[in-house]
Design a protein around this motif. Structure first.
Motif, PDB file in Angstrom:
ATOM      1  N   THR A   1      44.114  -6.016  -5.605  1.00  0.00           N
ATOM      2  CA  THR A   1      43.664  -7.135  -6.419  1.00  0.00           C
ATOM      3  C   THR A   1      42.318  -6.788  -7.027  1.00  0.00           C
ATOM      4  N   PHE A   2      41.940  -7.509  -8.080  1.00  0.00           N
ATOM      5  CA  PHE A   2      40.654  -7.272  -8.724  1.00  0.00           C
ATOM      6  C   PHE A   2      39.572  -8.173  -8.133  1.00  0.00           C
ATOM      7  N   ARG A   3      38.367  -7.616  -8.043  1.00  0.00           N
ATOM      8  CA  ARG A   3      37.147  -8.358  -7.743  1.00  0.00           C
ATOM      9  C   ARG A   3      36.212  -8.069  -8.911  1.00  0.00           C
ATOM     10  N   GLY A   4      36.207  -8.957  -9.901  1.00  0.00           N
ATOM     11  CA  GLY A   4      35.513  -8.643 -11.145  1.00  0.00           C
ATOM     12  C   GLY A   4      36.243  -7.495 -11.828  1.00  0.00           C
ATOM     13  N   ASP A   5      35.501  -6.418 -12.165  1.00  0.00           N
ATOM     14  CA  ASP A   5      36.159  -5.246 -12.742  1.00  0.00           C
ATOM     15  C   ASP A   5      36.415  -4.161 -11.699  1.00  0.00           C
ATOM     16  N   GLN A   6      36.192  -4.480 -10.437  1.00  0.00           N
ATOM     17  CA  GLN A   6      36.454  -3.536  -9.349  1.00  0.00           C
ATOM     18  C   GLN A   6      37.826  -3.818  -8.747  1.00  0.00           C
ATOM     19  N   LEU A   7      38.627  -2.768  -8.592  1.00  0.00           N
ATOM     20  CA  LEU A   7      39.937  -2.897  -7.971  1.00  0.00           C
ATOM     21  C   LEU A   7      39.814  -2.610  -6.473  1.00  0.00           C
ATOM     22  N   VAL A   8      40.359  -3.506  -5.658  1.00  0.00           N
ATOM     23  CA  VAL A   8      40.337  -3.352  -4.202  1.00  0.00           C
ATOM     24  C   VAL A   8      41.768  -3.175  -3.721  1.00  0.00           C
ATOM     25  N   LEU A   9      42.007  -2.133  -2.925  1.00  0.00           N
ATOM     26  CA  LEU A   9      43.342  -1.813  -2.425  1.00  0.00           C
ATOM     27  C   LEU A   9      43.323  -1.711  -0.913  1.00  0.00           C
ATOM     28  N   VAL A  10      44.450  -2.034  -0.279  1.00  0.00           N
ATOM     29  CA  VAL A  10      44.583  -1.886   1.170  1.00  0.00           C
ATOM     30  C   VAL A  10      45.911  -1.222   1.487  1.00  0.00           C
ATOM     31  N   GLY A  11      45.993  -0.639   2.692  1.00  0.00           N
ATOM     32  CA  GLY A  11      47.218  -0.003   3.145  1.00  0.00           C
ATOM     33  C   GLY A  11      46.984   0.730   4.444  1.00  0.00           C
ATOM     34  N   GLU A  12      47.709   1.823   4.630  1.00  0.00           N
ATOM     35  CA  GLU A  12      47.527   2.623   5.831  1.00  0.00           C
ATOM     36  C   GLU A  12      47.520   4.098   5.451  1.00  0.00           C
TER      37      GLU A  12
END
Length: 539
Positions: free
Chosen positions: A352-363
């Motif tokens: 998902t985006f936080r402003g213009d920063q993309l944040v990703l999660v996983g393993e």
């Protein structure tokens, strides 16, 4: 986003004998309630103290509680006139629907009146004619139920008068209580995999249903926020292909759809866009063979990205994380704690985006510790990818606490302060997943984490409620019988603020997706009999 296969994979280690839950349940029935000190979004009063001081409290019903008020004659000695509050009125009293409490204060010899409430920032009321001051209190959840106090401080040219206290009451429906539970057999066996809010009055679910030949097809299902819909609110997508749903994003009236379609050379992800009620979806991009897309994100400027994995070109690892855009080059996510370590497999689960920063999660899977021989383990990760370029910032959990050696992250949402709420699991080498929520500040510092109650699955989806808390979608139970589950969590508390469970019949009932508006929380997934299901609950 979630699919049934992801659910079965994550749920498998929980599959022990369990007991079914009654059709209408309360959290207390299953030891799912938090300690009493941490289950509400704001502090509530007990039996309120009667107002003190020179104040008159008036309710919208016309009831007036008056204490004697003596107004001194204007000073003739040059002493400053002390401002004072004459009356306070809250409308409506009590508040019985999510919305606004209007505040009206009558003050004498005052240019300003400040409203203070415990746990909230001070607010300057707006001055109107005839020494009346006006303000508002927004209440968005039954977690605020109870009687609360507000203090009003009059001020005139730097001189403050005595604070006066008024009391208002919130009596909303209980947070998490059922508005509508609807299992929909009309379109065939299947499930809703993703949800998004459309405008101010609707939600759209993206799901997968199966025809008589057990061929999957993607469909979109629009609902009004009270759960109602018409025949025109169901639309099959790409009917010429076998298709499974992945994710949905809505900005304005533009609906972006991420699906997987299967052609002659196997499955490929596809990104399309549509406006409800207009033409069929327009395809924006189709992925390459062996690419796996798991999430779709769109920023406020309209930039779209697809997040997932693809085969690694290296010889040491098998897959890398990947971010695809519409027109530009893709971004590779290759975890290398040291430059020469090109040995980790990265599985992106959500973004998902936080402003213009993309944040990703996983393993990320690989030899996280230097041991001989190497020990390969999974670890949850979060990556911050700056929109202006630069190297990805990796946050990867280490060993511990206790015998925790492994884990993975499944979903995330950004809260109203720009922090990432992440759903994940941890376990030992013999992995029996223990689900958690963690709250990460930008940069990766963990400021809160909570272990979810027993027999709650790893979260499949998360949303942030306008009322100021996170809601998870998942399942409760073990084995081949589970209950559809939604739970609200207030940061810095250590148990669910509310719990909604549904589905007492044998079989799988699972919430794969959740969305929230100021008026309602909506969950969707798999219901009784293997049909798509929607749940509308009080916020």
């Amino acid at each position: 986003m979630s699919t049934l296969s992801r659910f079965l994979t994550l749920l498998a280690p929980f599959c022990l004998a369990g007991c079914p839950i009654p059709e209408v349940a309360h959290c207390a029935d299953y030891d799912l309630c938090p300690a009493s000190s941490g289950s509400t979004a704001v502090s509530t009063g007990g039996d309120p103290m009667l107002p003190t001081g020179e104040v008159q409290t008036v309710t919208s019903a016309g009831e007036v509680t008056t204490t004697t008020t003596t107004t001194a004659a204007p000073s003739t000695t040059g002493d400053p006139v002390v401002p004072s509050v004459l009356s306070v009125m809250f409308t409506p009293e009590p508040l019985e629907q999510v919305g606004i409490i209007d505040v009206e204060v009558v003050a004498e010899d005052a240019d300003h009146v400040r409203m203070d409430r415990p746990g909230f920032e001070s607010v300057e009321l707006t001055k109107g004619p005839d020494v009346h001051f006006h303000g508002a209190i927004e209440i968005l959840s039954g977690l605020s139920n109870g009687t609360h106090e507000a203090s009003f401080v009059p001020r005139q040219e730097g001189t403050e008068g005595t604070p006066e206290i008024g009391y208002y009451t919130v009596a909303l429906p209980e947070a998490g209580s059922e508005i509508l539970w609807d299992v929909v057999p009309d379109d065939g066996l299947g499930q809703v995999d993703a949800l998004a809010v459309l405008g101010d009055d609707a939600i759209v679910g993206l799901g997968t249903v199966f025809d008589g030949n057990n061929t999957p097809h993607c469909y979109a299902h629009r609902r009004n926020l009270d759960g109602s819909y018409s025949g025109a609110d169901v639309q099959v997508l790409f009917p010429e292909y076998p298709c499974t749903a992945v994710d949905i994003e809505i900005v304005g009236d533009t609906i972006d759809l991420l699906v997987t379609v299967t052609g002659g050379d196997g499955p490929r992800w596809r990104l399309a866009t549509m406006v409800w009620g207009q033409a069929a979806p327009t395809v924006l991009r189709t992925g390459e063979k062996d690419e796996v897309a798991r999430a779709l994100a769109r920023d406020t400027n309209g930039k779209r990205v697809v997040c997932g994995t693809d085969p690694s070109p290296g010889l040491m690892d098998k897959i890398d994380g990947r971010v695809w855009t519409l027109n530009g080059p893709s971004s590779e996510l290759d975890y290398r704690p040291t430059p020469e370590w090109h040995v980790f497999d990265e599985t992106v689960m959500d973004c998902t985006f936080r402003g213009d920063q993309l944040v990703l999660v996983g393993e990320v899977y690989g030899p996280h510790e230097e041991t001989d021989p190497p020990t390969w383990r999974k670890r949850p990760f979060m990556v911050e990818l700056d929109g202006q370029g630069g190297e990805p910032h990796w946050i990867v959990s280490g060993l511990g606490p206790g015998n925790t050696t492994q884990g993975g992250a499944s979903t995330l949402v950004i809260d109203d302060q720009g922090r990432a709420v992440v759903g994940l699991y941890t376990c030992a080498d013999a992995c029996d997943p223990e689900p958690e929520l963690r709250l990460y500040e930008p940069g990766g510092g963990v400021v809160w984490q909570v272990t979810l109650p027993a027999e709650v699955s790893v979260p499949f989806d998360l949303t942030w409620s306008p009322a100021g808390y996170a809601v998870i979608a998942g399942a409760h139970g073990t084995g081949n019988t589970t209950q559809f589950l939604l739970q609200g969590y207030v940061p810095h508390t250590y148990g669910p603020a509310w719990t909604f469970v549904k589905g007492k019949q044998a079989g799988l009932h699972v919430a794969f997706a959740v969305a929230a508006t100021p008026d309602v929380v909506v969950g969707a997934g798999l219901g009784t009999g293997g049909y798509p299901a929607f749940a509308f609950v009080e916020p």
